[in-house]
Design an enzyme around this catalytic site. Sequence first.
Site, PDB file in Angstrom:
ATOM      1  N   TYR A  61       0.858  -1.188   0.000  1.00 24.64           N
ATOM      2  CA  TYR A  61       0.000   0.000   0.000  1.00 24.64           C
ATOM      3  C   TYR A  61       0.894   1.239   0.000  1.00 24.64           C
ATOM      4  O   TYR A  61       1.519   1.582   0.980  1.00 24.64           O
ATOM      5  CB  TYR A  61      -0.961   0.024   1.190  1.00 24.64           C
ATOM      6  CG  TYR A  61      -1.917  -1.149   1.271  1.00 24.64           C
ATOM      7  CD1 TYR A  61      -2.175  -1.945   0.163  1.00 24.64           C
ATOM      8  CD2 TYR A  61      -2.563  -1.467   2.465  1.00 24.64           C
ATOM      9  CE1 TYR A  61      -3.046  -3.026   0.243  1.00 24.64           C
ATOM     10  CE2 TYR A  61      -3.437  -2.543   2.551  1.00 24.64           C
ATOM     11  CZ  TYR A  61      -3.661  -3.317   1.442  1.00 24.64           C
ATOM     12  OH  TYR A  61      -4.519  -4.387   1.525  1.00 24.64           O
ATOM     13  N   HIS A  75       0.362 -11.891   1.126  1.00 27.07           N
ATOM     14  CA  HIS A  75      -0.687 -11.088   0.476  1.00 27.07           C
ATOM     15  C   HIS A  75      -1.352 -11.847  -0.681  1.00 27.07           C
ATOM     16  O   HIS A  75      -2.565 -11.797  -0.849  1.00 27.07           O
ATOM     17  CB  HIS A  75      -0.062  -9.783  -0.030  1.00 27.07           C
ATOM     18  CG  HIS A  75      -1.026  -8.640  -0.101  1.00 27.07           C
ATOM     19  ND1 HIS A  75      -0.639  -7.337   0.071  1.00 27.07           N
ATOM     20  CD2 HIS A  75      -2.361  -8.593  -0.332  1.00 27.07           C
ATOM     21  CE1 HIS A  75      -1.710  -6.539  -0.054  1.00 27.07           C
ATOM     22  NE2 HIS A  75      -2.747  -7.283  -0.300  1.00 27.07           N
ATOM     23  N   SER A 111     -12.756  -5.537   1.894  1.00 21.66           N
ATOM     24  CA  SER A 111     -13.770  -4.815   1.118  1.00 21.66           C
ATOM     25  C   SER A 111     -15.193  -5.185   1.559  1.00 21.66           C
ATOM     26  O   SER A 111     -16.042  -5.517   0.708  1.00 21.66           O
ATOM     27  CB  SER A 111     -13.583  -5.073  -0.388  1.00 21.66           C
ATOM     28  OG  SER A 111     -12.285  -4.725  -0.793  1.00 21.66           O
ATOM     29  N   PRO A 112     -15.462  -5.105   2.869  1.00 21.07           N
ATOM     30  CA  PRO A 112     -16.789  -5.523   3.352  1.00 21.07           C
ATOM     31  C   PRO A 112     -17.912  -4.585   2.905  1.00 21.07           C
ATOM     32  O   PRO A 112     -19.084  -4.941   2.999  1.00 21.07           O
ATOM     33  CB  PRO A 112     -16.633  -5.488   4.880  1.00 21.07           C
ATOM     34  CG  PRO A 112     -15.546  -4.487   5.129  1.00 21.07           C
ATOM     35  CD  PRO A 112     -14.591  -4.652   3.970  1.00 21.07           C
ATOM     36  N   LEU A 113     -17.532  -3.395   2.414  1.00 22.06           N
ATOM     37  CA  LEU A 113     -18.536  -2.451   1.905  1.00 22.06           C
ATOM     38  C   LEU A 113     -18.584  -2.490   0.379  1.00 22.06           C
ATOM     39  O   LEU A 113     -19.087  -1.565  -0.259  1.00 22.06           O
ATOM     40  CB  LEU A 113     -18.216  -1.023   2.388  1.00 22.06           C
ATOM     41  CG  LEU A 113     -18.114  -0.850   3.906  1.00 22.06           C
ATOM     42  CD1 LEU A 113     -17.627   0.549   4.253  1.00 22.06           C
ATOM     43  CD2 LEU A 113     -19.465  -1.127   4.571  1.00 22.06           C
ATOM     44  N   GLY A 114     -18.019  -3.535  -0.217  1.00 28.76           N
ATOM     45  CA  GLY A 114     -18.015  -3.624  -1.679  1.00 28.76           C
ATOM     46  C   GLY A 114     -17.334  -2.424  -2.308  1.00 28.76           C
ATOM     47  O   GLY A 114     -17.857  -1.833  -3.246  1.00 28.76           O
ATOM     48  N   GLY A 138     -17.139   0.422  -1.229  1.00 28.46           N
ATOM     49  CA  GLY A 138     -17.978   1.616  -1.066  1.00 28.46           C
ATOM     50  C   GLY A 138     -19.353   1.498  -1.720  1.00 28.46           C
ATOM     51  O   GLY A 138     -20.260   2.248  -1.390  1.00 28.46           O
ATOM     52  N   PHE A 139     -19.517   0.534  -2.632  1.00 25.48           N
ATOM     53  CA  PHE A 139     -20.772   0.431  -3.397  1.00 25.48           C
ATOM     54  C   PHE A 139     -21.971   0.161  -2.485  1.00 25.48           C
ATOM     55  O   PHE A 139     -23.056   0.716  -2.679  1.00 25.48           O
ATOM     56  CB  PHE A 139     -20.643  -0.696  -4.434  1.00 25.48           C
ATOM     57  CG  PHE A 139     -21.785  -0.773  -5.397  1.00 25.48           C
ATOM     58  CD1 PHE A 139     -21.894   0.144  -6.435  1.00 25.48           C
ATOM     59  CD2 PHE A 139     -22.763  -1.753  -5.275  1.00 25.48           C
ATOM     60  CE1 PHE A 139     -22.957   0.084  -7.328  1.00 25.48           C
ATOM     61  CE2 PHE A 139     -23.828  -1.819  -6.165  1.00 25.48           C
ATOM     62  CZ  PHE A 139     -23.916  -0.904  -7.191  1.00 25.48           C
TER      63      PHE A 139
END
Length: 325
Positions: free
Chosen positions: A56, A124, A203-206, A208-209
């Site tokens: 990152y 990773h 990415s539990p919020l997709g 941000g989607f």
Amino acid sequence: MKYISLGELQVSRIGLGAMSMSGFYNVGEGSEAESIRTIHRALDLGVTHLDTAEIYGPYTNEELVGQALKGRRDQVVLATKFGLVSHADEGSPGLDSSPANIRVAVEGSLKRLGTDHIDLYYQHRVDPKIPIEDTIGAVAELVAEGKVRYVGLSEAAPATIRRAHAVHPITALQTEYSLWTRDPEDELLPLLRELGIGFVPYSPLGHGFLTGQIRSTADLADDDWRKTNPRFVGENLQRNLRIVDEVQATAAEVGATPAQIALAWLLAQGNDIAPIPGTKRVARVEENTAADAVELSAAQLERLGNLTPAAGERHEEHVMAAIDR
Ligand SMILES: NC(=O)c1ccc[n+]([C@@H]2O[C@H](COP(=O)([O-])OP(=O)(O)OC[C@H]3O[C@@H](n4cnc5c(N)ncnc54)[C@H](OP(=O)(O)O)[C@@H]3O)[C@@H](O)[C@H]2O)c1
């Protein structure tokens, strides 16, 4: 904040992913000062699980996290990852999980994070050139030396997980999992439960989607990488909005926000699951962390659970090609 165990490692049920605070994945405006305030606010709210990676930035995200944790290192389970920077190749991005590369990587991560130990050190991405036994053997040596406490894998296939776990206990698997990415439910989750390995959904919020704030590609900046992600384009995007509509309807019913519903649904999938939503904003970390207190009814869980998963692959083709399957 409630706490759960990933293997033997106790973490807050909701963690914080630091990736969106820096580097090639950067999405939207942010500032270093706000990112540091976001980390501090998370700790104040009882978050004890912080996730970063060598790639990152590269490097700058670990530096930022190290800076934020000055004087507060002991309050967190600090997770980072190796294997996507090749030090033999002058630090260029690329799969490299060779023992020699891990030795160089860990020293750099420790230095940037300002610590003498990493609590959870993940590979990773699986490196097809290096037998997983060699990779995990090298990380096990770091455990014996006290530089690493627990070992994790990211995006590893079931057979790889079994082989790795036979060399040294694996504490957590990190893979994408959310209301629109349900693939881990078929094979991965049962295997992790059989072996006593915890699960960290990324990415539990997709991306941000699932927060309902992206309804068209016009909502995304021209240089936003999501503009070319298969799930955010054309007909797929239109179909995927049905998932968001249901999340928003449930949010209205519960008196919560869509992001909180997406996280509460994940938490309800088991007490061995610790999502790491990513944000670089104080207000959002407050919102996301408060999902710990959101309870969904059996009917709401069933309705959300019955949603058709997203249309479109979760990454572009070349990224999917690097994933162990
Ligand atoms: N192991 C792996 O290969 C891998 C891959 C991807 C991610 N990860 C880890 O998982 C973490 C989370 O994943 P992610 O960042 O890809 O996706 P995510 O958590 O699903 O979503 C993050 C995105 O949503 C936005 N957001 C966050 N909270 C919000 C809210 N309450 N309302 C509206 N928007 C919100 C963030 O924007 P702002 O930042 O601008 O708030 C960011 O653009 C990363 O930080 C990283 O640590 C690991």
